[in-house]
Write a protein that holds these residues in place. Structure first.
Motif, PDB file in Angstrom:
ATOM      1  N   ARG A  92      -2.075  -3.572  -3.898  1.00  0.00           N
ATOM      2  CA  ARG A  92      -2.571  -4.216  -5.352  1.00  0.00           C
ATOM      3  C   ARG A  92      -2.867  -3.067  -6.455  1.00  0.00           C
ATOM      4  NH1 ARG A  92      -9.114  -4.469  -4.080  1.00  0.00           N
ATOM      5  NH2 ARG A  92      -9.085  -2.948  -2.428  1.00  0.00           N
ATOM      6  N   HIS A  93      -3.379  -1.911  -6.111  1.00  0.00           N
ATOM      7  CA  HIS A  93      -3.495  -0.934  -7.288  1.00  0.00           C
ATOM      8  C   HIS A  93      -2.128  -0.276  -7.738  1.00  0.00           C
ATOM      9  CE1 HIS A  93      -7.621  -0.848  -5.314  1.00  0.00           C
ATOM     10  NE2 HIS A  93      -7.618  -1.425  -6.276  1.00  0.00           N
ATOM     11  N   ALA A  94      -1.309  -0.145  -6.506  1.00  0.00           N
ATOM     12  CA  ALA A  94       0.095   0.453  -6.951  1.00  0.00           C
ATOM     13  C   ALA A  94       1.007  -0.626  -7.844  1.00  0.00           C
ATOM     14  CB  ALA A  94       0.882   1.014  -5.582  1.00  0.00           C
ATOM     15  N   LEU A  95       0.799  -1.793  -7.651  1.00  0.00           N
ATOM     16  CA  LEU A  95       1.546  -2.714  -8.341  1.00  0.00           C
ATOM     17  C   LEU A  95       0.902  -2.797  -9.915  1.00  0.00           C
ATOM     18  CD1 LEU A  95       2.171  -5.553  -5.792  1.00  0.00           C
ATOM     19  CD2 LEU A  95       3.987  -4.098  -6.571  1.00  0.00           C
ATOM     20  N   TYR A  96      -0.434  -2.750  -9.971  1.00  0.00           N
ATOM     21  CA  TYR A  96      -0.942  -2.745 -11.211  1.00  0.00           C
ATOM     22  C   TYR A  96      -0.375  -1.570 -12.028  1.00  0.00           C
ATOM     23  CZ  TYR A  96      -4.236  -2.443 -14.909  1.00  0.00           C
ATOM     24  OH  TYR A  96      -4.894  -2.161 -16.286  1.00  0.00           O
ATOM     25  N   ALA A  97      -0.591  -0.243 -11.475  1.00  0.00           N
ATOM     26  CA  ALA A  97      -0.135   0.831 -12.214  1.00  0.00           C
ATOM     27  C   ALA A  97       1.385   0.894 -12.366  1.00  0.00           C
ATOM     28  CB  ALA A  97      -0.383   2.053 -11.291  1.00  0.00           C
ATOM     29  N   GLN A  98       2.310   0.382 -11.637  1.00  0.00           N
ATOM     30  CA  GLN A  98       3.607   0.182 -11.907  1.00  0.00           C
ATOM     31  C   GLN A  98       3.673  -0.712 -13.096  1.00  0.00           C
ATOM     32  OE1 GLN A  98       5.911   0.370  -7.611  1.00  0.00           O
ATOM     33  NE2 GLN A  98       6.213  -1.185  -8.633  1.00  0.00           N
ATOM     34  N   ARG A  99       3.056  -2.000 -13.103  1.00  0.00           N
ATOM     35  CA  ARG A  99       3.204  -2.811 -14.112  1.00  0.00           C
ATOM     36  C   ARG A  99       2.790  -2.245 -15.622  1.00  0.00           C
ATOM     37  NH1 ARG A  99       1.368  -6.802 -10.142  1.00  0.00           N
ATOM     38  NH2 ARG A  99      -0.657  -6.513 -11.032  1.00  0.00           N
TER      39      ARG A  99
ATOM     40  N   ARG B 110       6.379  -6.254  -1.065  1.00  0.00           N
ATOM     41  CA  ARG B 110       5.779  -6.821  -2.449  1.00  0.00           C
ATOM     42  C   ARG B 110       6.140  -6.195  -3.743  1.00  0.00           C
ATOM     43  NH1 ARG B 110      -0.139  -6.983  -2.712  1.00  0.00           N
ATOM     44  NH2 ARG B 110       0.079  -8.698  -4.030  1.00  0.00           N
ATOM     45  N   GLY B 111       6.952  -5.098  -3.696  1.00  0.00           N
ATOM     46  CA  GLY B 111       7.496  -4.717  -4.691  1.00  0.00           C
ATOM     47  C   GLY B 111       7.119  -3.132  -5.354  1.00  0.00           C
ATOM     48  N   VAL B 112       6.204  -2.381  -4.410  1.00  0.00           N
ATOM     49  CA  VAL B 112       6.044  -1.235  -4.556  1.00  0.00           C
ATOM     50  C   VAL B 112       7.189  -0.062  -4.441  1.00  0.00           C
ATOM     51  CG1 VAL B 112       4.558   0.845  -3.881  1.00  0.00           C
ATOM     52  CG2 VAL B 112       3.504  -1.565  -3.844  1.00  0.00           C
ATOM     53  N   GLU B 113       7.710   0.324  -5.423  1.00  0.00           N
ATOM     54  CA  GLU B 113       8.996   1.015  -5.702  1.00  0.00           C
ATOM     55  C   GLU B 113       9.244   2.064  -4.551  1.00  0.00           C
ATOM     56  OE1 GLU B 113       9.944   1.715  -9.619  1.00  0.00           O
ATOM     57  OE2 GLU B 113       9.839  -0.366 -10.138  1.00  0.00           O
ATOM     58  N   ARG B 114       8.087   2.973  -4.476  1.00  0.00           N
ATOM     59  CA  ARG B 114       8.229   3.840  -3.509  1.00  0.00           C
ATOM     60  C   ARG B 114       6.851   3.835  -2.621  1.00  0.00           C
ATOM     61  NH1 ARG B 114      10.598   5.915  -7.714  1.00  0.00           N
ATOM     62  NH2 ARG B 114       8.874   5.960  -8.903  1.00  0.00           N
ATOM     63  N   VAL B 115       7.113   3.846  -1.264  1.00  0.00           N
ATOM     64  CA  VAL B 115       5.772   3.853  -0.455  1.00  0.00           C
ATOM     65  C   VAL B 115       6.261   4.584   0.855  1.00  0.00           C
ATOM     66  CG1 VAL B 115       6.322   1.540   0.162  1.00  0.00           C
ATOM     67  CG2 VAL B 115       4.073   2.376   0.509  1.00  0.00           C
ATOM     68  N   GLU B 116       5.533   5.501   1.410  1.00  0.00           N
ATOM     69  CA  GLU B 116       5.838   6.256   2.522  1.00  0.00           C
ATOM     70  C   GLU B 116       4.661   5.852   3.325  1.00  0.00           C
ATOM     71  OE1 GLU B 116       6.957   9.912   1.825  1.00  0.00           O
ATOM     72  OE2 GLU B 116       8.154   9.492   0.040  1.00  0.00           O
ATOM     73  N   GLN B 117       4.812   6.182   4.633  1.00  0.00           N
ATOM     74  CA  GLN B 117       3.872   6.179   6.022  1.00  0.00           C
ATOM     75  C   GLN B 117       3.353   7.682   5.928  1.00  0.00           C
ATOM     76  OE1 GLN B 117       4.835   4.686   9.600  1.00  0.00           O
ATOM     77  NE2 GLN B 117       2.927   5.650  10.472  1.00  0.00           N
ATOM     78  N   CYS B 118       2.259   8.114   5.551  1.00  0.00           N
ATOM     79  CA  CYS B 118       1.795   9.420   5.333  1.00  0.00           C
ATOM     80  C   CYS B 118       0.197   9.581   5.483  1.00  0.00           C
ATOM     81  CB  CYS B 118       2.354   9.879   4.186  1.00  0.00           C
ATOM     82  SG  CYS B 118       1.682  11.667   3.698  1.00  0.00           S
ATOM     83  N   ASP B 119      -0.255  10.360   6.283  1.00  0.00           N
ATOM     84  CA  ASP B 119      -1.832  10.631   6.378  1.00  0.00           C
ATOM     85  C   ASP B 119      -2.076  11.534   5.049  1.00  0.00           C
ATOM     86  OD1 ASP B 119      -4.224  11.795   6.697  1.00  0.00           O
ATOM     87  OD2 ASP B 119      -3.745  11.786   8.797  1.00  0.00           O
ATOM     88  N   VAL B 120      -3.207  11.189   4.325  1.00  0.00           N
ATOM     89  CA  VAL B 120      -3.673  11.960   3.092  1.00  0.00           C
ATOM     90  C   VAL B 120      -3.826  13.244   3.618  1.00  0.00           C
ATOM     91  CG1 VAL B 120      -6.179  11.535   3.625  1.00  0.00           C
ATOM     92  CG2 VAL B 120      -5.318  11.832   1.186  1.00  0.00           C
TER      93      VAL B 120
END
Length: 244
Positions: A73-80, A101-111
């Motif tokens: 949700r927040h990533a998509l807002y920032a992309q827009r 849902r359209g997040v262009e870059r997303v990775e499985q990663c521990d912070v």
């Protein structure tokens, strides 16, 4: 995290694919059990977010790292808004849904491992919204996690960190847990928990809720300082953290 442990991600996937809201069960290490707020929260839109999150998102700059991106949700807002955004989540189910849902870059990663996954100085803004400052884990692990985030951010990088003041409650179960934590030398809002959904169960993990002053104590040995704070409802608040 393997598929059998991804209770959170499976709940998100089921909601996304079928629209039926089923709740995860949150289990705390003192035996307290309660339903989560439900997966619909992870799909909410800007108008449904608290004033503290909305205000924080007005301070985005440059490339953005969304920590614990969930359903995106927040990533998509920032992309827009025109930002170059990368989402990370430890949950494979969440990563799949965010990508779908359209997040262009997303990775499985521990912070805690972001400094191994990304080059130094990659990001200008880090989002830890959705109460995701809690992903620092404990007061002991927080400096290492925040140090990793310092490595992958620019010199003028900032973190938008949302937490919930654990003291803003009259619930006797929560107050008893705060006392239990104090007895074992932990911050009152230090949660040791796991989530369950259908046949899925996460491993036990640590999640930290802090008041603003406790956040300052956690930040004390790091390069980060709380420079702005915006209040939300129900003990929620979002802080801007900047390097000093």
């Amino acid at each position: 995290m393997d598929a059998a442990e991804d209770a959170y991600g499976q709940a998100i996937r089921d909601y996304y694919e079928g629209g039926e809201e089923r709740f995860e069960i949150i289990e705390r290490d003192d035996g307290f059990v309660a339903p989560s707020s439900g997966p619909a929260t992870y799909f909410s839109e800007y108008d449904e977010w608290g004033a503290d999150e909305q205000t924080a998102l007005g301070h985005l700059q440059g490339s953005v790292l969304d920590v614990g991106c969930g359903a995106g949700r927040h990533a998509l807002y920032a992309q827009r808004q025109g930002h170059d955004v990368t989402g990370i989540d430890i949950s494979p189910g969440a990563v799949t849904v965010s990508r779908d849902r359209g997040v262009e870059r997303v990775e499985q990663c521990d912070v805690a491992a972001v400094d191994e996954a990304f080059d130094s100085g990659t990001f200008e803004t880090v989002l830890m919204l959705g109460v995701n400052f809690g992903l620092v884990g404990t007061a002991k692990t927080a400096p290492d996690v925040l140090g990793a985030l310092a490595t992958v951010t620019t010199d003028d990088g900032r973190i938008m960190a949302q937490s919930r003041d654990p003291h803003d409650t009259n619930d006797p179960y929560h107050r008893e847990y705060h006392a239990f934590n104090r007895e074992r030398g932990r911050l009152p809002g230090a949660l040791r928990m796991r989530t369950r959904y259908k046949t899925y169960a996460t491993p036990w993990f640590d999640y930290l809720l802090v008041s603003p002053s406790e956040m300052d104590d956690v930040l004390d040995t790091t390069v980060w300082t709380r420079t702005e704070t915006w209040q939300g409802e129900g003990g929620l608040y979002t802080a801007m953290l900047e390097k000093h």
